[in-house]
Each structure stands twice: as C-alpha cells, then as structure tokens.
Write an enzyme that holds these catalytic residues in place. Structure first.
Site, PDB file in Angstrom:
ATOM      1  N   LEU A 140      67.091  46.950  15.917  1.00  0.00           N
ATOM      2  CA  LEU A 140      67.172  48.351  15.214  1.00  0.00           C
ATOM      3  C   LEU A 140      68.159  48.215  13.933  1.00  0.00           C
ATOM      4  O   LEU A 140      68.897  47.003  14.113  1.00  0.00           O
ATOM      5  CB  LEU A 140      68.010  49.492  16.170  1.00  0.00           C
ATOM      6  CG  LEU A 140      67.348  50.142  17.358  1.00  0.00           C
ATOM      7  CD1 LEU A 140      68.204  50.987  18.249  1.00  0.00           C
ATOM      8  CD2 LEU A 140      66.171  50.741  16.927  1.00  0.00           C
ATOM      9  N   ASP A 141      67.930  48.795  12.857  1.00  0.00           N
ATOM     10  CA  ASP A 141      68.669  48.619  11.808  1.00  0.00           C
ATOM     11  C   ASP A 141      70.260  48.910  12.090  1.00  0.00           C
ATOM     12  O   ASP A 141      70.640  49.604  13.011  1.00  0.00           O
ATOM     13  CB  ASP A 141      68.349  49.647  10.594  1.00  0.00           C
ATOM     14  CG  ASP A 141      66.707  49.218   9.918  1.00  0.00           C
ATOM     15  OD1 ASP A 141      66.557  48.355  10.473  1.00  0.00           O
ATOM     16  OD2 ASP A 141      66.480  50.235   9.284  1.00  0.00           O
ATOM     17  N   LYS A 142      70.959  48.291  11.105  1.00  0.00           N
ATOM     18  CA  LYS A 142      72.619  48.269  11.577  1.00  0.00           C
ATOM     19  C   LYS A 142      72.941  49.564  11.536  1.00  0.00           C
ATOM     20  O   LYS A 142      73.555  50.179  12.469  1.00  0.00           O
ATOM     21  CB  LYS A 142      73.223  47.745  10.107  1.00  0.00           C
ATOM     22  CG  LYS A 142      74.684  47.938  10.340  1.00  0.00           C
ATOM     23  CD  LYS A 142      75.305  47.336   9.064  1.00  0.00           C
ATOM     24  CE  LYS A 142      76.913  47.588   8.856  1.00  0.00           C
ATOM     25  NZ  LYS A 142      77.423  47.029   7.761  1.00  0.00           N
TER      26      LYS A 142
END
Length: 309
Positions: A140-142
């Site tokens: 998942l993106d930050k």
C-alpha cells in the site's frame, strides 16, 4: 530466522519447515535483512563463501527443510532498527497469515526517509525470533491506510502470489474525491507509465483497469468505492486524477496547493475462503456515512470492525 548475524564468525543456519522451498538468494535476503544489498549476497554465493550442506550452490538453487546453510562473516551498515518501530494493529491472525491495519503515513518498506518506522520493521519487531518473519504479500502507498496482508510461512506466501496472479484476490477501497460521481459502476481504463517518480498516461504504459461508483455525494465531494482489477503503482490516485476527480488530500496527484491527509483506505480484501472488511478512522465531515457502512461492511454496528469467513 533472525537478521542479526554476528559479524566476525561464520554461522551455520538450519532451514526450518516454514522456510523450505525458497531460492537460496531469497533465503539469504530474509536472513541477512532487506537492507543487505543483493549484489553483496550474490558475491557471497558466487565466491563460495555461502555453502549449503557443505557444498557450493547457485543463487537460485532451492533450500529445503533440514538443509544447513553456512553464512560467512559480513559487515552490514544500516540504520534500520526494529525496536524503534511502532506497534502492529492486528485485524486477524492464524498460523498462515496475519491481516494488519496499516495506518496512513507509515511506509511499507525501508527507504532513505523510513529507517525508523515502516511496516516491515514493525513485523520484525513483533515477530522477533521466529523462523520466518512474516513477509508482505502486497503493498500500500505510504499515505494509504487499511488492510495489509503478510504471510507467516513460505508455502502460504507462494500460494497467495499465485492467487494474485490468477485474479482470485479482490480488493476494494474507499476514497473521498472531488466532484460528483455516478452511483453506477464506471470503468476506468488507462495505460500508465512511470516517469520521474510519477505515473502518467502514455501509449507506452502498462494497462490499468479499475471500477468506481459513488456511495454518497455531498457538498461537491463524493465518497467513492473503488475496485482495482490491475495493480499498477499509484493506480487509483492516477486514474481518478486523470478522470478529473482527484482524491482529497493527495499531495502528488491532487489539486494544486492541496496537500493534507490523503483520504484513501483499503477497506476490503478477499480470496477464496476468506474475507476481511475494515472501515477507516476518518473523522468530522469525512467520517464513514451510514450508506458507506451498509455498502462496505454489512452488520458493522452489530459488533466488530472486521469480519472474516
């Protein structure tokens, strides 16, 4: 297997059942830690410093339960320290996998700006001393929050990679976006190419496919449900931006001058035999609505923040 190997002495490591079947390179990457450079691992193997059952091996030979792997002295230099990482928020756990609630703002992997805290370090801290430190199945993106899956043994990790490749895994997201969106499912199709840390639409890019529908529209904003059918970098963020409806708070693909908490959340993850749902912790005007709760997590108010089958 711990990543803390003594520097000045060689170590004999016995492959456990949970580690069995990995390629030697992958096994060493796990033992030495992701911060140890792959080129250094290759050099140790090719120069014969790494031995499997007292014999030289190739990087992509497989190791099996009961094998003994000699790991020579090495000198890693890293700022990563699992003890400085935050704690895990565990949604569900069994002998094969653990489902996590990833908070927004915490990176998944180490990087130059993520030495002190990331999800990999949190896993290493929580499961210190186990034979097979849980390995993330996806990313998942930050700045994306929500459900994140990690495998607790190599056999299950391989099976989930195969499930992903054969499209047997379903992922749904919630996002607040700018502007009105129809309540019917709308298919988004683009070809995305990475350029200078950004994803852009390009005929030379890889196909990206998503479906989006509105759960509720209010005050010029839409709470949308998104299903991704491919897994490109920043896919949801880019496709919504290209469609003229960027995610609220997206610093990279959002409206000019708007940079705050990005309202994108991985709310559902399922594969044959298992389903997990989790609503975001957004507050105020962006708190999950009754419509969202009924759509994404039926029975949510009757108990529990997640469910599985």
């Amino acid at each position: 297997m711990s990543g803390n190997i003594q520097k000045q002495t060689a170590r004999q490591c016995r492959v456990t059942p949970s580690e069995s079947g990995q390629k030697l390179f992958s096994y060493l990457k796990r033992v030495l830690g992701k911060e140890f450079p792959g080129s250094g691992i290759m050099r140790l193997i090719r120069t014969g410093q790494v031995r499997v059952n007292s014999k030289r091996s190739k990087p992509y030979d497989r190791v099996y339960s009961g094998d003994t792997v000699r790991i020579p002295p090495h000198y890693p230099e890293t700022g990563d320290d699992p003890q400085r990482a935050g704690d895990l928020d565990i949604v569900h756990e069994n002998n094969d996998f653990v489902v996590l609630n990833k908070p927004a703002g915490v990176p998944v992997h180490s990087g130059t700006s993520a030495r002190r805290d990331n999800m990999v370090l949190r896993l290493r801290k929580h499961y210190a001393g186990v034979d097979f430190s849980p390995s993330l199945v996806h990313r998942l993106d930050k700045d994306t929050s929500g459900l994140l899956l990690a495998a607790k043994n190599y056999t299950w990790l391989k099976s989930m990679h195969q499930a992903w490749k054969s499209n047997r895994v379903q992922k749904l997201y919630l996002a607040w976006i700018h502007g009105p969106w129809p309540s019917r499912w709308v298919k988004l199709e683009h070809r995305l190419l990475k350029t200078h840390e950004m994803m852009q639409s390009s005929p030379r890019g890889k196909p990206a496919l998503s479906r989006v529908r509105a759960i509720t529209n209010r005050k010029g904003k839409t709470l949308a449900e998104i299903e991704i059918l491919t897994g490109r970098t920043h896919q949801i963020r880019v496709q919504l931006s290209l469609s003229g409806h960027p995610i609220i708070g997206d610093c990279k693909y959002g409206r000019t001058g708007e940079c705050s908490k990005m309202l994108l959340h991985a709310c559902m993850l399922s594969w044959p035999g298992h389903e997990f749902r989790l609503l975001p912790d957004w507050t105020g005007d962006f708190a999950p609505t009754a419509e969202a709760i009924e759509s994404v997590a039926p029975g949510y108010w009757k108990g529990g923040r997640s469910r599985c089958r």
